[in-house]
Design a protein around this motif. Sequence first.
Motif, PDB file in Angstrom:
ATOM      1  N   HIS A  54      21.977  50.345  29.211  1.00 38.62           N
ATOM      2  CA  HIS A  54      21.419  49.509  30.276  1.00 38.62           C
ATOM      3  C   HIS A  54      22.125  49.734  31.604  1.00 38.62           C
ATOM      4  N   LYS A  55      21.374  50.230  32.582  1.00 41.83           N
ATOM      5  CA  LYS A  55      21.904  50.259  33.946  1.00 41.83           C
ATOM      6  C   LYS A  55      21.781  48.838  34.474  1.00 41.83           C
ATOM      7  N   GLY A  56      22.845  48.329  35.067  1.00 42.52           N
ATOM      8  CA  GLY A  56      22.826  46.942  35.514  1.00 42.52           C
ATOM      9  C   GLY A  56      22.794  45.984  34.334  1.00 42.52           C
ATOM     10  N   ALA A  57      23.508  46.326  33.261  1.00 40.07           N
ATOM     11  CA  ALA A  57      23.516  45.505  32.044  1.00 40.07           C
ATOM     12  C   ALA A  57      23.934  44.079  32.353  1.00 40.07           C
ATOM     13  N   ILE A  58      24.955  43.925  33.184  1.00 42.81           N
ATOM     14  CA  ILE A  58      25.425  42.601  33.597  1.00 42.81           C
ATOM     15  C   ILE A  58      25.521  42.572  35.110  1.00 42.81           C
ATOM     16  N   GLY A  99      40.752  32.944  33.949  1.00 47.93           N
ATOM     17  CA  GLY A  99      42.014  32.651  34.608  1.00 47.93           C
ATOM     18  C   GLY A  99      42.441  33.744  35.562  1.00 47.93           C
ATOM     19  N   LEU A 100      41.498  34.301  36.306  1.00 51.63           N
ATOM     20  CA  LEU A 100      41.810  35.397  37.227  1.00 51.63           C
ATOM     21  C   LEU A 100      42.797  34.964  38.304  1.00 51.63           C
ATOM     22  N   THR A 101      43.772  35.815  38.538  1.00 50.15           N
ATOM     23  CA  THR A 101      44.682  35.630  39.665  1.00 50.15           C
ATOM     24  C   THR A 101      44.840  36.974  40.360  1.00 50.15           C
ATOM     25  N   LYS A 102      45.184  36.920  41.626  1.00 47.03           N
ATOM     26  CA  LYS A 102      45.338  38.175  42.382  1.00 47.03           C
ATOM     27  C   LYS A 102      46.562  38.969  41.934  1.00 47.03           C
ATOM     28  N   GLU A 103      47.461  38.323  41.188  1.00 44.95           N
ATOM     29  CA  GLU A 103      48.655  39.005  40.688  1.00 44.95           C
ATOM     30  C   GLU A 103      48.368  39.856  39.443  1.00 44.95           C
ATOM     31  N   MET A 104      47.241  39.624  38.804  1.00 42.80           N
ATOM     32  CA  MET A 104      46.895  40.379  37.591  1.00 42.80           C
ATOM     33  C   MET A 104      46.670  41.846  37.949  1.00 42.80           C
ATOM     34  N   SER A 105      47.008  42.731  37.014  1.00 45.91           N
ATOM     35  CA  SER A 105      46.779  44.156  37.235  1.00 45.91           C
ATOM     36  C   SER A 105      45.285  44.470  37.127  1.00 45.91           C
ATOM     37  N   LYS A 106      44.905  45.586  37.703  1.00 46.78           N
ATOM     38  CA  LYS A 106      43.509  46.038  37.644  1.00 46.78           C
ATOM     39  C   LYS A 106      43.063  46.143  36.190  1.00 46.78           C
ATOM     40  N   ASP A 107      43.869  46.767  35.337  1.00 50.68           N
ATOM     41  CA  ASP A 107      43.499  46.941  33.928  1.00 50.68           C
ATOM     42  C   ASP A 107      43.341  45.604  33.212  1.00 50.68           C
ATOM     43  N   GLU A 108      44.210  44.657  33.533  1.00 53.14           N
ATOM     44  CA  GLU A 108      44.155  43.332  32.919  1.00 53.14           C
ATOM     45  C   GLU A 108      42.866  42.604  33.315  1.00 53.14           C
ATOM     46  N   SER A 114      35.507  42.323  30.999  1.00 49.52           N
ATOM     47  CA  SER A 114      34.596  43.048  30.098  1.00 49.52           C
ATOM     48  C   SER A 114      34.525  42.367  28.725  1.00 49.52           C
ATOM     49  N   LYS A 115      35.628  41.794  28.254  1.00 49.65           N
ATOM     50  CA  LYS A 115      35.598  41.038  26.989  1.00 49.65           C
ATOM     51  C   LYS A 115      34.787  39.763  27.132  1.00 49.65           C
ATOM     52  N   ALA A 116      35.001  39.038  28.213  1.00 50.10           N
ATOM     53  CA  ALA A 116      34.298  37.770  28.429  1.00 50.10           C
ATOM     54  C   ALA A 116      32.789  37.967  28.487  1.00 50.10           C
ATOM     55  N   PHE A 117      32.356  39.053  29.124  1.00 55.22           N
ATOM     56  CA  PHE A 117      30.926  39.322  29.251  1.00 55.22           C
ATOM     57  C   PHE A 117      30.406  40.233  28.132  1.00 55.22           C
ATOM     58  N   GLU A 118      31.273  40.550  27.182  1.00 58.38           N
ATOM     59  CA  GLU A 118      30.938  41.344  25.996  1.00 58.38           C
ATOM     60  C   GLU A 118      30.331  42.703  26.347  1.00 58.38           C
ATOM     61  N   LEU A 127      33.752  45.080  40.267  1.00 60.66           N
ATOM     62  CA  LEU A 127      33.978  43.660  40.475  1.00 60.66           C
ATOM     63  C   LEU A 127      34.628  43.455  41.832  1.00 60.66           C
ATOM     64  N   GLU A 128      34.083  42.510  42.585  1.00 63.75           N
ATOM     65  CA  GLU A 128      34.681  42.090  43.850  1.00 63.75           C
ATOM     66  C   GLU A 128      34.977  40.606  43.739  1.00 63.75           C
ATOM     67  N   VAL A 129      36.211  40.235  44.050  1.00 63.93           N
ATOM     68  CA  VAL A 129      36.630  38.843  43.982  1.00 63.93           C
ATOM     69  C   VAL A 129      37.295  38.469  45.299  1.00 63.93           C
ATOM     70  N   GLU A 130      36.910  37.311  45.836  1.00 62.90           N
ATOM     71  CA  GLU A 130      37.628  36.756  46.975  1.00 62.90           C
ATOM     72  C   GLU A 130      38.382  35.540  46.464  1.00 62.90           C
ATOM     73  N   TYR A 131      39.697  35.640  46.482  1.00 64.39           N
ATOM     74  CA  TYR A 131      40.538  34.567  45.971  1.00 64.39           C
ATOM     75  C   TYR A 131      40.593  33.415  46.968  1.00 64.39           C
ATOM     76  N   SER A 132      41.064  32.278  46.508  1.00 68.75           N
ATOM     77  CA  SER A 132      41.074  31.050  47.315  1.00 68.75           C
ATOM     78  C   SER A 132      41.822  31.184  48.636  1.00 68.75           C
ATOM     79  N   ASP A 133      42.798  32.073  48.699  1.00 70.99           N
ATOM     80  CA  ASP A 133      43.549  32.252  49.948  1.00 70.99           C
ATOM     81  C   ASP A 133      42.866  33.216  50.920  1.00 70.99           C
ATOM     82  N   GLY A 134      41.675  33.695  50.543  1.00 73.74           N
ATOM     83  CA  GLY A 134      40.912  34.589  51.414  1.00 73.74           C
ATOM     84  C   GLY A 134      41.112  36.065  51.125  1.00 73.74           C
ATOM     85  N   GLU A 135      42.073  36.410  50.272  1.00 73.63           N
ATOM     86  CA  GLU A 135      42.305  37.819  49.940  1.00 73.63           C
ATOM     87  C   GLU A 135      41.188  38.332  49.041  1.00 73.63           C
TER      88      GLU A 135
END
Length: 145
Positions: A54-58, A99-108, A114-118, A127-135
């Motif tokens: 599936h292209k665009g599976a999730i 529990g995403l945090t900006k301190e987590m490694s890319k692999d983590e 990928s596990k959460a979304f199976e 994945l693009e994430v904007e954390y609460s501090d704007g980063e």
Amino acid sequence: MKKYSIYGSILLVATLLLGACGEAKKVEGSSTPEEAESDLGFTSFELEVDTVDHKGAIEAYLEMNGSKIEAEYVNRIEPKKLKGDKAYDELKPLLKDLGLTKEMSKDEVIENVSKAFEVEDYTKFELEVEYSDGEEKEYKDTKKE
């Protein structure tokens, strides 16, 4: 005269249908953006994952901006296509458990998401994430098919 009444009715119905099919994906009343942001730790989450089958599976999108929350969730594996409250209700528990945090490694981050979304057997992960501090952070990976 009857012809104009029929055309007018068709025009009115077409206008209503087009309006209903628009990009209305605003979440109403599930929680405030401030509550959601404090629960999740970020203000924006945009995920796109491809698999061999599936292209665009999730495709998952959540944005908390000012007084509104916008959400959209497409899962082509299960088939699901949700917007607004339904998408937010489906995504919130998944995203909260990450529990995403900006301190987590890319692999983590990639492994947890990928596990959460199976979709651990993905071919493309973005994945693009904007954390609460704007980063803002981007997490990308590709695997050979």
